[in-house]
Design an enzyme around this catalytic site. Structure first.
Site, PDB file in Angstrom:
ATOM      1  N   GLU A  13      55.315  44.376  53.162  1.00 33.12           N
ATOM      2  CA  GLU A  13      54.566  45.588  52.795  1.00 33.12           C
ATOM      3  C   GLU A  13      53.240  45.124  52.231  1.00 33.12           C
ATOM      4  O   GLU A  13      53.165  44.674  51.091  1.00 33.12           O
ATOM      5  CB  GLU A  13      55.336  46.392  51.739  1.00 33.12           C
ATOM      6  CG  GLU A  13      56.695  46.905  52.192  1.00 33.12           C
ATOM      7  CD  GLU A  13      56.591  48.061  53.178  1.00 33.12           C
ATOM      8  OE1 GLU A  13      55.465  48.460  53.523  1.00 33.12           O
ATOM      9  OE2 GLU A  13      57.638  48.543  53.609  1.00 33.12           O
ATOM     10  N   LYS A  59      61.496  38.403  42.084  1.00 32.90           N
ATOM     11  CA  LYS A  59      60.384  37.824  41.339  1.00 32.90           C
ATOM     12  C   LYS A  59      59.336  38.896  41.065  1.00 32.90           C
ATOM     13  O   LYS A  59      58.683  39.392  41.985  1.00 32.90           O
ATOM     14  CB  LYS A  59      59.724  36.698  42.152  1.00 32.90           C
ATOM     15  CG  LYS A  59      58.541  36.095  41.419  1.00 32.90           C
ATOM     16  CD  LYS A  59      57.598  35.459  42.402  1.00 32.90           C
ATOM     17  CE  LYS A  59      56.148  35.511  42.014  1.00 32.90           C
ATOM     18  NZ  LYS A  59      55.707  36.102  40.796  1.00 32.90           N
ATOM     19  N   CYS A  64      48.422  50.627  47.125  1.00 38.23           N
ATOM     20  CA  CYS A  64      48.255  50.169  48.510  1.00 38.23           C
ATOM     21  C   CYS A  64      47.811  51.314  49.404  1.00 38.23           C
ATOM     22  O   CYS A  64      46.990  51.121  50.299  1.00 38.23           O
ATOM     23  CB  CYS A  64      49.543  49.537  49.015  1.00 38.23           C
ATOM     24  SG  CYS A  64      50.970  50.594  48.778  1.00 38.23           S
TER      25      CYS A  64
HETATM   26  P1  NAD Z   1      49.734  39.210  45.696  1.00 40.94           P
HETATM   27  O1  NAD Z   1      49.909  38.972  47.157  1.00 40.94           O
HETATM   28  O2  NAD Z   1      48.733  38.402  44.976  1.00 40.94           O
HETATM   29  O3  NAD Z   1      51.108  38.972  44.921  1.00 40.94           O
HETATM   30  C1  NAD Z   1      52.276  39.709  45.201  1.00 40.94           C
HETATM   31  C2  NAD Z   1      53.472  38.919  44.683  1.00 40.94           C
HETATM   32  O4  NAD Z   1      53.595  37.725  45.463  1.00 40.94           O
HETATM   33  C3  NAD Z   1      53.363  38.457  43.239  1.00 40.94           C
HETATM   34  O5  NAD Z   1      54.645  38.488  42.641  1.00 40.94           O
HETATM   35  C4  NAD Z   1      52.883  37.023  43.390  1.00 40.94           C
HETATM   36  O6  NAD Z   1      53.185  36.215  42.290  1.00 40.94           O
HETATM   37  C5  NAD Z   1      53.644  36.584  44.625  1.00 40.94           C
HETATM   38  N1  NAD Z   1      53.042  35.459  45.360  1.00 40.94           N
HETATM   39  C6  NAD Z   1      51.782  34.981  45.292  1.00 40.94           C
HETATM   40  N2  NAD Z   1      51.632  33.940  46.141  1.00 40.94           N
HETATM   41  C7  NAD Z   1      52.823  33.773  46.763  1.00 40.94           C
HETATM   42  C8  NAD Z   1      53.302  32.885  47.773  1.00 40.94           C
HETATM   43  N3  NAD Z   1      52.515  31.955  48.315  1.00 40.94           N
HETATM   44  N4  NAD Z   1      54.568  32.999  48.185  1.00 40.94           N
HETATM   45  C9  NAD Z   1      55.389  33.972  47.689  1.00 40.94           C
HETATM   46  N5  NAD Z   1      54.993  34.822  46.726  1.00 40.94           N
HETATM   47  C10 NAD Z   1      53.720  34.740  46.273  1.00 40.94           C
HETATM   48  O7  NAD Z   1      49.456  40.768  45.538  1.00 40.94           O
HETATM   49  P2  NAD Z   1      49.127  41.558  44.181  1.00 40.94           P
HETATM   50  O8  NAD Z   1      47.718  41.269  43.818  1.00 40.94           O
HETATM   51  O9  NAD Z   1      50.202  41.348  43.174  1.00 40.94           O
HETATM   52  O10 NAD Z   1      49.281  43.077  44.676  1.00 40.94           O
HETATM   53  C11 NAD Z   1      48.271  43.800  45.269  1.00 40.94           C
HETATM   54  C12 NAD Z   1      48.446  43.856  46.780  1.00 40.94           C
HETATM   55  O11 NAD Z   1      49.721  44.412  47.095  1.00 40.94           O
HETATM   56  C13 NAD Z   1      47.448  44.743  47.467  1.00 40.94           C
HETATM   57  O12 NAD Z   1      47.008  44.130  48.648  1.00 40.94           O
HETATM   58  C14 NAD Z   1      48.243  45.985  47.794  1.00 40.94           C
HETATM   59  O13 NAD Z   1      47.745  46.755  48.852  1.00 40.94           O
HETATM   60  C15 NAD Z   1      49.566  45.405  48.107  1.00 40.94           C
HETATM   61  N6  NAD Z   1      50.611  46.420  48.000  1.00 40.94           N
HETATM   62  C16 NAD Z   1      51.242  46.841  49.147  1.00 40.94           C
HETATM   63  C17 NAD Z   1      52.213  47.827  49.080  1.00 40.94           C
HETATM   64  C18 NAD Z   1      52.944  48.296  50.306  1.00 40.94           C
HETATM   65  O14 NAD Z   1      54.032  48.812  50.159  1.00 40.94           O
HETATM   66  N7  NAD Z   1      52.398  48.133  51.502  1.00 40.94           N
HETATM   67  C19 NAD Z   1      52.558  48.379  47.843  1.00 40.94           C
HETATM   68  C20 NAD Z   1      51.888  47.940  46.700  1.00 40.94           C
HETATM   69  C21 NAD Z   1      50.923  46.943  46.795  1.00 40.94           C
END
Ligand code: NAD
Length: 476
Positions: free
Chosen positions: A244, A169, A278
């Site tokens: 992650e 997704k 991140c």
């Molecule tokens: P997010 O948590 O809002 O969404 C991430 C994904 O999860 C999206 O595809 C979203 O649609 C989906 N999602 C949302 N709610 C969900 C649920 N209840 N169940 C399952 N899936 C759900 O994050 P974002 O705003 O897209 O990304 C930014 C965040 O990602 C930041 O916190 C960043 O630090 C983190 N990030 C971490 C890494 C890492 O490897 N540690 C890498 C990149 C980004």
């Protein structure tokens, strides 16, 4: 754009769509199907049917598909990068790097596949003992919007080589590049159903991936609170989770650091991808002996960063990806201004005024003098805003760096071997950089401690995360 399920382009069961917009212009790029639980279930069915044949292939044959896909991705790099810039906002130069990075990851797992082996022992009294590594089955991959291609590669590379099938997704604001990359894998020989892409909201598509008991592992990248929800949803089926999550990486600049290099380290570490990484530098701790000069040189350099549409020549920083993220970042800066808690020494506003109608732009921002309990230090700030603190020495820098619920990355800038040794020993982080920050080659394990996550991606160990042991005891 449609969803790719079982090798076919499909609309969502509901027939509804959502629009994907260019964050630099507000223009609609394309519509994508608004998937829901039923769409995930049909992707799971396809992935389940594809598993037997795919897992029965040799690792070498599976990995060839990744290799051929990588060749095609590199051939189409320019178009893919333009699509990524259009939906995500990053400068085209960064998009080209990211698409090449996706190809690098596929090539890495292709090369690694020859080394995938279990164990053998001759145990007197028990016979010959084999430990086989078996794929898990159907794996879920949930992707954020900030580095969609790289993060897709980290998940599907090891999952597919190990013999699993995948339901993926992408994020709502950046689903197009991921879907195009999945199509390329299909063209390179990936059988139908082995990799399925379901577009739509996290609340329905994401949650169904986390909950569905036929999915044996879910690898999630995103915010801490979403990750916790995924873990709760995955728990009843006892599926494996790799999380992650967010980071608030500290960068420590010691008194003996090369100031010029460290300034450039901040520029790349904080403002790459408009600060939406991140492992971006999110807290800066500078030794008091060099702080004045450092902040002066850094401020001057920050002001040279060219902000604009990522497709335009010379642009170093694009817009934020989405309006919610922009408002969060702008709100944090506004709070600093209202409370008079620090000095905004660079940026702090949208270019050309406070209107965001013509794109989600925010100037690269530097803030000094905010208290350590400010959300700028305690929360993950996902945008181009950096708080700078002056520290009295290395002890204080380490203590402040570790005073966080996050533990993703950290960097130390010094030429002193003792300080490097202390930093590696004491910093609570999944990855520690010395005199650099941000770059993550495919070879190294990547992930966080504390609330930054569970498990590791990338590197050879990722193959273990996508396989499990089967012990076989043979008496002849
Ligand atoms: P997010 O948590 O809002 O969404 C991430 C994904 O999860 C999206 O595809 C979203 O649609 C989906 N999602 C949302 N709610 C969900 C649920 N209840 N169940 C399952 N899936 C759900 O994050 P974002 O705003 O897209 O990304 C930014 C965040 O990602 C930041 O916190 C960043 O630090 C983190 N990030 C971490 C890494 C890492 O490897 N540690 C890498 C990149 C980004």
């Amino acid at each position: 754009m449609k969803m790719l399920i079982n090798g076919e382009w499909r609309d969502s069961v509901s027939g509804k769509v959502f629009t994907v917009q260019n964050p630099a212009t507000g223009d609609v790029i394309e519509e994508a199907p608004l998937g829901g639980e039923e769409d995930v279930r049909s992707a799971v069915e396809a992935a389940g049917e594809a598993f037997a044949d795919w897992s029965a292939k040799s690792q070498r044959d599976r990995s060839k598909v990744l290799f051929f896909a990588a060749v095609e991705v590199r051939r189409r790099n320019t178009d893919l990068a333009a699509l990524l810039t259009a939906e995500q906002g990053k400068p085209i130069r960064e998009a080209v790097d990211e698409i090449n990075g996706f190809a690098n990851i596929l090539e890495y797992y292709h090369a690694l596949s020859a080394g995938g082996r279990g164990e053998y022992q001759d145990l007197k009294g028990y016979g010959r003992t084999l430990v086989r590594r078996r794929p898990l089955g159907i794996c879920g991959a949930i992707i954020p919007w900030n580095m969609p291609a790289i993060i897709m590669g980290w998940k599907i590379g090891p999952a597919l080589v190990a013999g699993n099938t995948v339901v993926l997704k992408p994020a709502r604001t950046a689903p197009l590049t991921c879907t195009r990359l999945a199509e390329i894998l299909g063209g390179a020989g990936l059988p139908p159903g082995v990799l399925n892409v379901v577009t739509g909201p996290g609340e329905t598509v994401g949650r169904e991936i986390a909950r569905n008991p036929s999915i044996r592992k879910v690898s999630f990248t995103g915010e801490v609170e979403t990750g916790k929800q995924v873990a709760r949803d995955a728990a009843p089926a006892l599926k494996r989770v790799t999380l992650e999550l967010g980071g608030s990486d500290p960068m420590i600049v010691a008194g003996d650091a090369d100031i010029g290099k460290a300034v450039e380290g901040v520029i790349r570490g904080r403002y790459y991808n408009c600060g939406q990484v991140c492992t971006a530098v999110k807290r800066l701790y500078v030794d008091e002996s060099i702080a004045d000069e450092f902040v002066r040189r850094l401020t001057a350099r920050v002001e040279t960063i060219a902000v604009g549409n990522g497709m335009d020549r010379g642009v170093e920083m694009g817009p934020l990806n989405n309006r919610a993220g922009l408002h969060r970042v702008a709100g944090l800066v506004e709070a600093v201004r209202e409370r008079g808690e620090g000095a905004i020494v660079a940026g702090g506003r949208a270019p050309g005024g406070e209107e965001y109608d013509r794109g989600l732009f925010f100037l690269p921002t530097l803030i000094t003098g905010v208290p350590h309990d400010s959300p700028l230090f305690t929360e993950e700030v996902f945008g181009p805003v950096l708080p700078v603190a002056t520290v009295s020495g290395f002890d204080e820098a380490l203590a402040l760096a570790n005073n966080s619920r996050y533990g993703l990355g950290a960097s130390v800038w010094t030429r002193n071997a003792d300080l490097i040794a202390r930093a590696t020993e004491e910093l609570e982080a999944g990855i520690v950089w010395v005199n650099q920050h941000l770059k993550i080659p495919p070879e190294v394990p990547f992930g966080g401690t504390k609330e930054s996550g569970i498990g590791r991606e990338n590197g050879s160990r990722a193959l273990e995360e996508y396989t499990e042991d089967q012990a076989v005891l043979v008496r002849l």
